[in-house]
Design a protein around this motif. Structure first.
Motif, PDB file in Angstrom:
ATOM      1  N   GLU A 195      -7.047   9.321  -3.784  1.00  0.00           N
ATOM      2  CA  GLU A 195      -7.593   8.002  -4.123  1.00  0.00           C
ATOM      3  C   GLU A 195      -6.617   6.877  -3.789  1.00  0.00           C
ATOM      4  N   LYS A 196      -5.320   7.100  -4.022  1.00  0.00           N
ATOM      5  CA  LYS A 196      -4.326   6.049  -3.774  1.00  0.00           C
ATOM      6  C   LYS A 196      -4.069   5.825  -2.286  1.00  0.00           C
ATOM      7  N   ARG A 235       0.833  -1.211   0.000  1.00  0.00           N
ATOM      8  CA  ARG A 235       0.000   0.000   0.000  1.00  0.00           C
ATOM      9  C   ARG A 235       0.864   1.255   0.000  1.00  0.00           C
ATOM     10  N   ARG A 267      -5.235  -3.669  -2.147  1.00  0.00           N
ATOM     11  CA  ARG A 267      -6.433  -3.029  -1.629  1.00  0.00           C
ATOM     12  C   ARG A 267      -6.945  -3.789  -0.408  1.00  0.00           C
ATOM     13  N   THR A 322       2.146   1.743  -3.492  1.00  0.00           N
ATOM     14  CA  THR A 322       1.062   2.134  -4.392  1.00  0.00           C
ATOM     15  C   THR A 322       0.644   3.584  -4.184  1.00  0.00           C
ATOM     16  N   ALA A 323       0.876   4.121  -2.978  1.00  0.00           N
ATOM     17  CA  ALA A 323       0.431   5.478  -2.665  1.00  0.00           C
ATOM     18  C   ALA A 323       1.192   6.556  -3.428  1.00  0.00           C
ATOM     19  N   ARG A 324       2.340   6.191  -4.017  1.00  0.00           N
ATOM     20  CA  ARG A 324       3.111   7.089  -4.873  1.00  0.00           C
ATOM     21  C   ARG A 324       3.494   8.383  -4.161  1.00  0.00           C
ATOM     22  N   GLU A 374       3.607   8.434  -0.385  1.00  0.00           N
ATOM     23  CA  GLU A 374       4.391   7.380   0.263  1.00  0.00           C
ATOM     24  C   GLU A 374       4.993   7.866   1.585  1.00  0.00           C
ATOM     25  N   HIS A 422      -7.671   3.571  -1.380  1.00  0.00           N
ATOM     26  CA  HIS A 422      -7.275   2.300  -2.006  1.00  0.00           C
ATOM     27  C   HIS A 422      -8.034   1.095  -1.437  1.00  0.00           C
TER      28      HIS A 422
END
Length: 457
Positions: free
Chosen positions: A365-366, A58, A443, A61-63, A66, A369
């Protein structure tokens, strides 16, 4: 868990694990130094257990968010730190051994049954790099048992608070005295952690499971809310809440202080319930509801409306329980639907009318998730005021969405859990790690699920 991972075929997990391990290695972000990352007591989040890998995924994925997946390690870790809170120096020692970067998690652990549940929750958080836990135990022996299993935990007990004599009100005598004292103690401790030690506090019930690290959500989407509380009837649940950025004298501080004032008043001075405008009929023995959740909801109503209210949480229950004990006046009131409707609905309805709708900010949104992203709907918030004090700094309350703090067995957990396992994710195209975790794209069904509903049948 690590052993099970090693038996997976094809070596795919080893490759994925290596890539994800690098996320918290030399590129670790946040306020934690690489030296603290290597502390021998705080290694759980560097392994390859299921929850560790899920939350590492996660984070990746949060970019651009992070950096919000910070590792929280106590500033001054020690072994078997804590003790008796009747000693005025104990809490400061315990705070130093548990708080990290202005944050602490508060968990109350009772006897042997809840001790096992509580320790599981501690391990749950440690797998995410969240080590900043303070335990309030029912007695010294519970702390000793926890220390035997995990010496780095900070653990305190409070015999003076738990043994304080209580007058014979109906509330004090109808329910378990130890449980009532324990609930009282944790709210007093919460206030001290926030207002004396100036900490942000995640207040926990032991009967919860956390699938994801909540701090990235607290620090991005909901960073402007002082009180983030699990939604319940009519507004909030007193067991799961996050308190942040509270200043002495502001409206959020008043909520915490007023909760303890009311619990203290009705616990130790039950006769004062007869001073309330709709309970003047009451005679001894009074019920004098000191329940933390009932009073917290009355206080939310008071702070939203800007006028003190005791109707739904205290005055309605005075009549309800006095009726059960044979009070003719209480029976008359409970048969009056106009009166019961006013007590339960008038002030509550006015407060509901002042709630503000908060729509999703799609930039995050990330961070959210979820498996079922349509759960990310508008939520409700409210500005808080101190009744009778127009100069107090306002604060804000968020009624946490169900995808953040979910109830079990009702609520959104099951629909979202089913969505996590849907064929539409095209599992054969996903990594072995995602398949192993039943977590498509890392997710989760919800961030947390609270099992309090099971206690109520």
């Amino acid at each position: 868990q690590a052993g099970a991972a090693a038996r997976l075929p094809g070596g795919a997990l080893a490759v994925s694990a290596a890539a994800l391990l690098d996320v918290v290695g030399s590129r670790a972000s946040g306020a934690v130094s690489s030296g603290k990352e290597r502390h021998p007591w705080f290694q759980d989040h560097l392994g390859d257990g299921a929850m560790t890998m899920l939350n590492r995924g996660r984070k990746q994925t949060a970019r651009e968010f992070e950096h919000t997946f910070q590792t929280y390690m106590p500033a001054v870790p020690g072994e078997r730190v804590g003790g008796d809170l009747d000693d005025p120096d104990t809490l400061l020692r315990a705070v130093r051994a548990s708080a990290a970067d202005g944050e602490v998690m508060l968990l109350c652990v009772g006897g042997s049954g809840s001790m096992r549940t509580g320790l599981n929750l501690v391990l749950n958080f440690r797998s995410m790099g969240l080590y900043h836990m303070l335990i309030l135990a029912l007695e010294k022996e519970v702390c000793i048992s926890l220390w035997d299993a995990m010496p780095s935990l900070a653990c305190v007990w409070w015999p003076g608070r738990l043994s304080a004599p209580r007058p014979a009100s109906l509330y004090n005598t109808m329910f378990n005295k130890v449980a009532l004292a324990f609930f009282e103690a944790r709210k007093v401790l919460l206030e001290r952690l926030v207002l004396t030690h100036r900490l942000n506090v995640l207040h926990l019930d032991a009967d919860t499971i956390w699938f994801a690290n909540p701090y990235p959500i607290f620090k991005t989407i909901y960073r402007d809310y002082s009180l983030i509380v699990q939604t319940d009837n009519p507004f909030v649940n007193a067991g799961v809440l996050y308190v942040q950025n509270v200043q002495p004298g502001d409206s959020a501080a008043w909520v915490l202080q007023e909760l303890n004032r009311r619990i203290d008043q009705f616990t130790y001075h039950p006769e004062t319930v007869a001073l309330l405008p709709h309970s003047r009929w009451s005679t001894q023995p009074h019920f004098a509801n000191a329940d933390e959740q009932a009073n917290l909801n009355d206080i939310v109503v008071s702070a939203v409306n800007g006028a003190a209210s005791f109707t739904a949480g205290v005055e309605f229950y005075e009549a309800r329980f006095k009726k059960e004990k044979g009070s003719a006046e209480a029976a008359k009131l409970m048969s009056d639907h106009t009166w019961t409707g006013r007590m339960q609905g008038e002030d509550v309805g006015r407060a509901r009318g002042k709630l503000v709708t908060v729509r999703p900010d799609l930039r995050f949104e990330k961070v959210v998730h979820l498996c079922k992203m349509d759960l990310w709907k508008p939520v409700r918030s409210a500005p808080l005021r101190v009744p009778g004090n127009a100069t107090a700094t306002p604060a804000s309350l968020l009624l946490a969405p169900d995808w953040l703090f979910s109830h079990f067995p009702y609520g959104v957990f099951f629909p979202s859990f089913r969505k996590c396992h849907a064929d539409s994710w095209r599992w054969k195209e996903l990594s072995v790690l995602e398949q192993r975790l039943c977590s498509p794209g890392f997710r989760v069904p919800t961030v947390m699920v609270h099992f309090s509903g099971l206690r109520n049948g």
